[in-house]
Design a protein around this motif. Structure first.
Motif: not given
Length: 270
Positions: A2, A4, A23, A26, A64
């Motif tokens: 995940a 953020s 999201t 995921d 990411w």
């Protein structure tokens, strides 16, 4: 894994739907999550790569993606674009078929809007792999139009019309010419409802295959098919397979019948 991120600044508003879809996937489908975020990054870099607010979103997103690709280097749907394109298209068509089936049965609701809308976004993601084929571009437009139309009807307390829209055509630039509000303006009002695919096979009576009236191919003269028609027949078979993934035998038979007719006659079955 995940991720953020801070809220998108106004300059990156148009990538929010890619990030939201990522999201939601995921854990459901990391491949969809990866390519949705990559599309968000590539789009974001063309919009704003200098402001501090934009960099606060784009730099962690870039980190990411690099880590995710390294961690999942054994997954060909992440490392190879050809495999990835097929995966994303197949997933988008599954969502489209779920929504279209419910829409044609006049079973309207937020889940139908969600499936159409998510399918439209995934067809956008496919542009990462190159220009869309005319057929995929059509499904992309139709999914977005249907999502906006049903959403606006439900929002205004109206009953949507089931099935294809009368104003639907092949002009990609006319999506909102009827004056309906773009669905992106209200995406925050659409909850992350589940897509509700069947979790176990449903015992559906098999259709009567005798109605297909398959003739003896040895007695038929072969029809020379152009590359476009061969590709079209392959697409129809692919959509039939997608329909069977959701135990939608009627849609599967319909697409297989069209493919068979096209291969036998060289003509589209209306």
């Amino acid at each position: 894994m995940a991720l953020s991120l801070p809220p998108c600044p106004p300059s990156l508003k148009t990538i929010q739907h890619f990030l939201k879809l990522a999201t939601e996937h995921d854990t459901r489908d990391p491949v969809i999550s990866y390519w949705s975020r990559l599309t968000a990054l590539q789009t974001g870099l063309t919009l704003d790569k200098s402001s501090n607010e934009a960099l606060a979103v784009l730099l962690p997103l870039m980190d990411w993606l690099e880590k995710e690709k390294l961690d999942k280097q054994a997954n060909e749907a992440i490392t190879h674009e050809v495999v990835a394109s097929a995966h994303v298209e197949n997933y988008a068509m599954k969502l489209f078929l779920v929504a279209d089936k419910q829409d044609r049965a006049a079973n309207f609701g937020k889940n139908v809007v969600k499936c159409f809308y998510s399918a439209g976004i995934l067809f956008d993601v496919m542009q990462t792999f190159g220009p869309l084929t005319p057929e995929v571009a059509h499904y992309r437009k139709y999914a977005k139009m249907k999502a906006a139309y049903i959403h606006n009807c439900l929002k205004n307390g109206e009953t949507p019309i089931a099935g294809p829209l009368a104003e639907d055509d092949d002009n990609e630039d006319d999506d909102n010419e009827d004056g309906e509000e773009p669905l992106e303006k209200h995406q925050e009002n659409i909850p992350s409802v589940p897509y509700n695919p069947p979790s176990a096979p449903i015992q559906t009576p098999a259709p009567d295959m005798s109605s297909l009236a398959i003739s003896d191919t040895s007695a038929s003269s072969s029809v020379g098919l152009s590359y476009d028609k061969i590709a079209r027949a392959q697409k129809l078979c692919k959509y039939a397979i997608s329909a069977l993934d959701y135990q939608d035998t009627n849609t599967a038979v319909e697409n297989l019948t069209k493919a068979l007719h096209l291969v036998k006659t060289g003509q589209e079955l209306e």
